[in-house]
Design an enzyme around this catalytic site. Structure first.
Site, PDB file in Angstrom:
ATOM      1  N   GLU A  40       0.851  -1.193   0.000  1.00  0.00           N
ATOM      2  CA  GLU A  40       0.000   0.000   0.000  1.00  0.00           C
ATOM      3  C   GLU A  40       0.885   1.242   0.000  1.00  0.00           C
ATOM      4  OE1 GLU A  40      -3.917   1.608   2.441  1.00  0.00           O
ATOM      5  OE2 GLU A  40      -2.326   0.610   3.573  1.00  0.00           O
ATOM      6  N   LYS A 113     -10.123   0.584  -2.172  1.00  0.00           N
ATOM      7  CA  LYS A 113     -10.207   0.219  -0.759  1.00  0.00           C
ATOM      8  C   LYS A 113     -11.583   0.571  -0.181  1.00  0.00           C
ATOM      9  CE  LYS A 113      -7.494   0.795   3.503  1.00  0.00           C
ATOM     10  NZ  LYS A 113      -6.308   1.495   4.067  1.00  0.00           N
ATOM     11  N   CYS A 158      -4.972  -3.502   3.326  1.00  0.00           N
ATOM     12  CA  CYS A 158      -4.652  -3.099   4.699  1.00  0.00           C
ATOM     13  C   CYS A 158      -5.826  -3.241   5.678  1.00  0.00           C
ATOM     14  CB  CYS A 158      -4.103  -1.674   4.679  1.00  0.00           C
ATOM     15  SG  CYS A 158      -3.148  -1.234   6.163  1.00  0.00           S
TER      16      CYS A 158
END
Length: 270
Positions: A40, A113, A158
């Protein structure tokens, strides 16, 4: 199929980050990887959250995407471009996006995301929603490997790691988790969450991380990790820039799922 997880300590200089990423991708290809996963924010860990806005790109065009496409084509390597900021219709918001490039350099998948990180312990304070717009769609892609098998690859980023319902929806053979986990949360939660996602989905998990102290003085946990469907760690890297490689096989995947057919026993949410 060999997969590489690339760990970086990205800073505030975009070109330097791309240069380092290029070197690490070349190492991954030299080690026989067919797929390489960048972490990321591989392209920039800026001094301020708003620095993402300065390097944002329209999907399909821009120097970061050109870099990823060129590396994929030149190295003959599938590349998951960790994340980069992709423009939205909102002037002060971008999507935190993973773009997937096949070995010809074509972009074949995009995941934005979904879950945006927020954390405040009185010392550290993060809120990605200040500059990020959340995605809404789960995304997978299929990779036909040189080993003769096709693998379904599930994308996540993440903080998504804390939401198991996403991974069950992906129903993938290999789950990717490019990350920039904080040192504070990573030392307690990182490994246990990654292994849990592997075990409960009977899937490989490939987690490429940021790992070190960045120009903005933020410290990330690192410990890039590759885990098999039984929850065993195949490879890991504590800190600093590195490439780790592990092999995934359909034989082991199917063997694990046959021994413990939990995916066939779902009742709630089925």
């Amino acid at each position: 199929m060999k997969i590489a997880a690339i760990q970086m300590v990205s800073g505030a200089n975009l070109q330097r980050n791309l240069d380092i990423a290029g070197q690490l991708l070349a190492q991954a290809a030299a080690q026989g990887a067919e797929l390489a996963v960048l972490p990321e924010y591989f392209c920039l860990m800026g001094e301020h959250d708003t620095d993402k806005l300065k390097i944002q790109e329209t999907c399909g065009s821009g120097p970061i995407q050109d870099f990823l496409s060129r590396c994929a084509r030149d190295l003959g390597l599938w590349i998951v471009g960790g994340t980069l900021p992709i423009s939205t219709t909102a002037a002060e918001r971008v999507r935190n996006s993973s773009l997937v490039f096949d070995a010809t350099g074509q972009c074949v998948a995009r995941y934005d995301k979904i879950h945006l990180f927020r954390f405040d312990n009185g010392v550290e304070c993060y809120d990605e929603a200040r500059v990020l717009e959340a995605g809404t769609q789960a995304v997978t892609f299929d990779l036909a490997s040189c080993d003769g098998n096709t693998y379904r690859i599930g994308l996540s980023i993440c903080y998504d790691l804390r939401f198991p319902e996403l991974y069950r929806q992906l129903a993938a053979d290999v789950l990717l988790v490019p990350s920039a986990f904080t040192f504070t949360t990573g030392q307690t939660h990182w490994e246990v969450l990654l292994r849990a996602r592997a075990i409960e989905n009977l899937a490989y998990v490939i987690a490429a991380a940021q790992g070190g102290v960045h120009d903005n003085r933020r410290r990330t946990w690192g410990h890039s990790m590759m885990i098999d469907p039984w929850g065993q760690i195949l490879a890991q890297q504590a800190g600093g820039p590195a490439v780790i490689v592990a092999e995934v096989t359909q034989e082991f995947l199917q063997s694990a799922r046959a021994r413990l057919p939990a995916l066939n026993h779902t009742v709630l949410g089925a």
